[in-house]
Design a protein around this motif. Sequence first.
Motif, PDB file in Angstrom:
ATOM      1  N   ASN A 278       4.624  11.199  -5.718  1.00 39.55           N
ATOM      2  CA  ASN A 278       4.153  10.213  -6.767  1.00 39.55           C
ATOM      3  C   ASN A 278       2.879   9.532  -6.089  1.00 39.55           C
ATOM      4  O   ASN A 278       2.976   9.014  -4.975  1.00 39.55           O
ATOM      5  N   PRO A 279       1.717   9.690  -6.763  1.00 36.13           N
ATOM      6  CA  PRO A 279       0.562   9.350  -6.194  1.00 36.13           C
ATOM      7  C   PRO A 279       0.601   7.658  -5.970  1.00 36.13           C
ATOM      8  O   PRO A 279      -0.506   7.234  -5.291  1.00 36.13           O
ATOM      9  N   GLU A 280       1.268   7.127  -6.712  1.00 35.36           N
ATOM     10  CA  GLU A 280       1.429   5.556  -6.556  1.00 35.36           C
ATOM     11  C   GLU A 280       2.125   5.218  -5.198  1.00 35.36           C
ATOM     12  O   GLU A 280       1.902   4.097  -4.853  1.00 35.36           O
ATOM     13  N   HIS A 281       2.883   6.202  -4.643  1.00 35.09           N
ATOM     14  CA  HIS A 281       3.483   5.758  -3.593  1.00 35.09           C
ATOM     15  C   HIS A 281       3.159   6.582  -2.490  1.00 35.09           C
ATOM     16  O   HIS A 281       3.489   5.954  -1.215  1.00 35.09           O
ATOM     17  N   PHE A 282       2.201   7.326  -2.432  1.00 37.28           N
ATOM     18  CA  PHE A 282       1.581   8.217  -1.180  1.00 37.28           C
ATOM     19  C   PHE A 282       0.109   8.167  -1.311  1.00 37.28           C
ATOM     20  O   PHE A 282      -0.566   8.319  -2.604  1.00 37.28           O
ATOM     21  N   ALA A 283      -0.487   8.468  -0.078  1.00 32.80           N
ATOM     22  CA  ALA A 283      -1.952   8.338   0.231  1.00 32.80           C
ATOM     23  C   ALA A 283      -1.920   9.545   1.305  1.00 32.80           C
ATOM     24  O   ALA A 283      -0.984   9.545   1.971  1.00 32.80           O
ATOM     25  N   PHE A 284      -3.045  10.367   1.395  1.00 31.35           N
ATOM     26  CA  PHE A 284      -3.202  11.125   2.516  1.00 31.35           C
ATOM     27  C   PHE A 284      -4.554  11.033   3.239  1.00 31.35           C
ATOM     28  O   PHE A 284      -5.551  10.801   2.577  1.00 31.35           O
ATOM     29  N   THR A 285      -4.375  11.209   4.506  1.00 35.78           N
ATOM     30  CA  THR A 285      -5.644  11.394   5.327  1.00 35.78           C
ATOM     31  C   THR A 285      -5.503  12.842   5.814  1.00 35.78           C
ATOM     32  O   THR A 285      -4.555  13.135   6.655  1.00 35.78           O
TER      33      THR A 285
ATOM     34  N   ALA B 174      -8.023   5.958  16.311  1.00 36.98           N
ATOM     35  CA  ALA B 174      -8.411   5.536  14.951  1.00 36.98           C
ATOM     36  C   ALA B 174      -7.662   5.938  13.857  1.00 36.98           C
ATOM     37  O   ALA B 174      -7.143   5.525  13.090  1.00 36.98           O
ATOM     38  N   LEU B 175      -7.857   7.411  13.957  1.00 41.45           N
ATOM     39  CA  LEU B 175      -7.104   7.874  12.934  1.00 41.45           C
ATOM     40  C   LEU B 175      -5.607   7.830  12.981  1.00 41.45           C
ATOM     41  O   LEU B 175      -5.120   7.693  11.818  1.00 41.45           O
ATOM     42  N   TYR B 176      -5.115   8.126  13.905  1.00 38.92           N
ATOM     43  CA  TYR B 176      -3.574   7.629  14.036  1.00 38.92           C
ATOM     44  C   TYR B 176      -3.288   6.507  13.739  1.00 38.92           C
ATOM     45  O   TYR B 176      -2.045   6.012  13.284  1.00 38.92           O
ATOM     46  N   GLY B 177      -4.164   5.337  14.199  1.00 39.55           N
ATOM     47  CA  GLY B 177      -4.031   4.110  13.681  1.00 39.55           C
ATOM     48  C   GLY B 177      -4.067   3.866  12.139  1.00 39.55           C
ATOM     49  O   GLY B 177      -3.557   2.543  11.755  1.00 39.55           O
ATOM     50  N   ARG B 178      -4.459   4.799  11.390  1.00 42.67           N
ATOM     51  CA  ARG B 178      -4.692   4.503  10.001  1.00 42.67           C
ATOM     52  C   ARG B 178      -3.620   5.323   9.200  1.00 42.67           C
ATOM     53  O   ARG B 178      -3.716   5.279   8.085  1.00 42.67           O
ATOM     54  N   ILE B 179      -2.889   6.159   9.732  1.00 47.57           N
ATOM     55  CA  ILE B 179      -1.781   6.795   8.975  1.00 47.57           C
ATOM     56  C   ILE B 179      -0.312   6.278   9.348  1.00 47.57           C
ATOM     57  O   ILE B 179      -0.422   5.665  10.488  1.00 47.57           O
TER      58      ILE B 179
ATOM     59  N   GLU C 272       0.820  -1.081   0.099  1.00 53.74           N
ATOM     60  CA  GLU C 272      -0.278  -0.106  -0.051  1.00 53.74           C
ATOM     61  C   GLU C 272       0.978   1.216  -0.108  1.00 53.74           C
ATOM     62  O   GLU C 272       2.173   1.119   0.448  1.00 53.74           O
ATOM     63  N   PRO C 273       0.423   2.273  -0.549  1.00 50.69           N
ATOM     64  CA  PRO C 273       1.119   3.398  -0.470  1.00 50.69           C
ATOM     65  C   PRO C 273       1.279   4.078   1.180  1.00 50.69           C
ATOM     66  O   PRO C 273       0.545   3.704   1.937  1.00 50.69           O
ATOM     67  N   LEU C 274       2.500   4.733   0.920  1.00 51.96           N
ATOM     68  CA  LEU C 274       2.717   5.533   2.440  1.00 51.96           C
ATOM     69  C   LEU C 274       1.552   6.570   2.859  1.00 51.96           C
ATOM     70  O   LEU C 274       1.512   7.413   2.058  1.00 51.96           O
ATOM     71  N   ARG C 275       0.759   6.221   3.840  1.00 48.62           N
ATOM     72  CA  ARG C 275      -0.217   7.156   3.973  1.00 48.62           C
ATOM     73  C   ARG C 275       0.312   8.420   5.059  1.00 48.62           C
ATOM     74  O   ARG C 275       0.425   7.932   6.204  1.00 48.62           O
ATOM     75  N   LEU C 276       0.204   9.458   4.388  1.00 48.24           N
ATOM     76  CA  LEU C 276       0.718  10.596   5.317  1.00 48.24           C
ATOM     77  C   LEU C 276      -0.591  11.327   6.120  1.00 48.24           C
ATOM     78  O   LEU C 276      -1.609  11.382   5.133  1.00 48.24           O
ATOM     79  N   GLY C 277      -0.388  11.851   6.968  1.00 51.86           N
ATOM     80  CA  GLY C 277      -1.501  12.418   7.760  1.00 51.86           C
ATOM     81  C   GLY C 277      -1.352  13.894   8.055  1.00 51.86           C
ATOM     82  O   GLY C 277      -0.334  14.158   8.371  1.00 51.86           O
ATOM     83  N   ILE C 278      -2.397  14.744   7.661  1.00 46.82           N
ATOM     84  CA  ILE C 278      -2.441  16.103   7.831  1.00 46.82           C
ATOM     85  C   ILE C 278      -3.366  16.431   8.827  1.00 46.82           C
ATOM     86  O   ILE C 278      -4.497  16.220   8.511  1.00 46.82           O
ATOM     87  N   VAL C 279      -3.130  17.070  10.080  1.00 48.36           N
ATOM     88  CA  VAL C 279      -4.106  17.082  10.932  1.00 48.36           C
ATOM     89  C   VAL C 279      -4.163  18.587  11.519  1.00 48.36           C
ATOM     90  O   VAL C 279      -3.406  18.858  12.550  1.00 48.36           O
ATOM     91  N   SER C 280      -4.846  19.464  10.863  1.00 42.39           N
ATOM     92  CA  SER C 280      -4.906  20.633  11.383  1.00 42.39           C
ATOM     93  C   SER C 280      -5.939  21.493  10.670  1.00 42.39           C
ATOM     94  O   SER C 280      -6.213  21.143   9.403  1.00 42.39           O
ATOM     95  N   ARG C 281      -6.613  22.629  11.112  1.00 44.52           N
ATOM     96  CA  ARG C 281      -7.374  23.184  10.623  1.00 44.52           C
ATOM     97  C   ARG C 281      -6.787  24.269   9.335  1.00 44.52           C
ATOM     98  O   ARG C 281      -5.704  24.522   9.865  1.00 44.52           O
TER      99      ARG C 281
END
Lengths: 337, 341
Positions: A187-194, A227-232, A158-167
């Motif tokens: 590269n969108p194939e290597h990364f995903a975002f939450t 759960a959020l941090y568990g997914r990134i 799976e791509p590396l899932r990066l988290g951005i948590v801020s307003r």
Amino acid sequence: MASPQRTEVNNFRRGVNSVHAPLAVNHVLSTGLLDSIIFDDIIMRLASRAGARFEFHRSVSPLPKMDVYHYHRANRESRLKHPAVVTVHHDPDDPYFWLRLRRFLPRWREADVVICINNAHQRRLQAEGIQNTMVIPHGVDRSVLPVPGEPRRRRPGEPLRLGIVSRRHKRGFKGEDRMHALFDRLNPEHFAFTIVGADRDTEAVAAHRKGFEVSFHPRLPYGLFGALYGRIDMLVILSYWEAGPACLPEALGSGIPVATTGVGMAYDLVQDGINGILLTGDADCDAATLSDLAESTDDMGRLMDGAFATAGEIPSWDAIIARHFEVYRALAEGGQV
Amino acid sequence: MKVALFEPSSSAGMRIIRGALKEHGISYVSVASASRLDDTITHTVAEFGGVRRNGASAAGMTHMVLRPANILGAWFFEPEGGTPRIKDIGWFARLLPPADTAQRDMAVASAIGIMGGPGAATMVTGSVMRRCPEDGRLTLLVANSLRDTAVRLNLKEIFNLEFVSDTAHGNEEGNETGFPLDNDSVPIEILFRNADAVLCQDTPLLYESLRRGFKPVVVGDALCSVVGCVHAAPTDDALMAGLLGDAVRSQLNYEEYCAFETYVASVLCVEAIRDTPASRAEAVRRLGAPDRVPPLRLEAVGPNKRKIFLQICGEFLRTPGPWVGDACFILEQRIRRIVNR
């Protein structure tokens, strides 16, 4: 520092016995026009643990006959009531007009105690000759984000899932332009975002249009942050100016490595290459660093191991609140903080 | 379970539940939004035989600085019927954690409110309570506009009264008073903070609780029950017993919250994008590509469309506020009509 005489006068005015009565702490917000989630959160956390020892009052202007005054926007005051605690909720070097250093310095000098969120800001204030400082950082709510039992592992294939948590802030101090620059370079194939945060749909849409798989929550109940941090796989902070941010200890305390620019608590909590990486703020350089991580399972695994190993060192909100209570108690009793 | 929240109304589902509670001698606390306050009092009085003091509750509300959709506060009713007695408020107080004195006082004050009549209830639930450290009595902060009502109802027998400005949420020196209630939407926040579970019908409270991460038990027919973010069919004895015994999970998990988001988004889609050339053109403009225009039919909503829907409902979800519940409610009624057509 609050004098014993002043405390006696306060207690006399309130007509209470200082040994048995709860200490009255006035959180002074200095304006009714601005909302701050972080102020509200801190004050509510303090109040929820006050028990019979403290009595909290929140107001725009300082209330009479309080034992301690805790100011959150000291720059908006012309003078402080004592004993006065001031928290530095922003980066002292933030060039924003309303947050310029000269607006704060007179009040910080006047305060009995100035609470900094991180050591770098304490040193900055000391360089300005303000010595009555102490560091009380943001903490982790262990009821929502417990210390992990085992290190995180990247999901294979799976791509590396990066988290951005801020307003989103209109003036862009969260590094919005850096986010968009990263979207252009990764590269969108290597990364995903939450992406989580009010008004972050702009970034969610931008990432989506670049081809990234994006999970976006404009608003998420705090109870689901575990759960959020568990997914990134990694939290990304690209800010220009910060005092915290609060998501930094939350992620590290959950065993999630953090890639962050050198702001706020980053230098206190992130050990470069151990539990996270310090970004430069240069899009090309940072994109290359992140891309290398995405391609190397070993490197990412080491960061996850490091984050797991240091997760328990991140202070809990209980500990942070206890330190606030110590400050209030010491000031009210006229003692040394 | 510490506290159960209801949204009283004349619906058949709520009557069933209230009847069951009454039959089993279970007291309960209900929460009413301002827009339903008069309805609440009417039906409560009809079912429990209390005396309605006057018809001015709605008029009283207009004096409060409260947004119409706000939840006003908690109300206490006896299962046996009759006018609630002041000694029974201890039941409600015991439901709340003893450490949270301020919250308990607020809840107790809300319970007391009904006993002074609708006007007093309005006053209490829109005000701030705190316990006086010197004598342990409750201090009620009363809006200036309700000063006469407070005196007429002789609330001084129950409270220390402190009058505050109701135009700036402050006292006469221009300061806010009390903690933690700094605005009119906080009472419901306090109740949610102290609630272990939520029971409600298909009303704004349902959405308010979902947004706060609760998995509510829904009385009656809730459209959003189809996406799995609520406990449906609370008339089921086992479910009810489990809830009362704290055996039913009352918090949403991540997947369930996502289902709620999807549901809200789909609701908004139906409202936001009508099947007209202009609406579709606007959707295309916002979404950037014709193939991203979401479907109009609820059945077509799937997880893979979720991101797209959330573009549209950004305004809806990202701005916390009591209007969300009402908006949901209104939109949902429209969906019902569409689906049933």
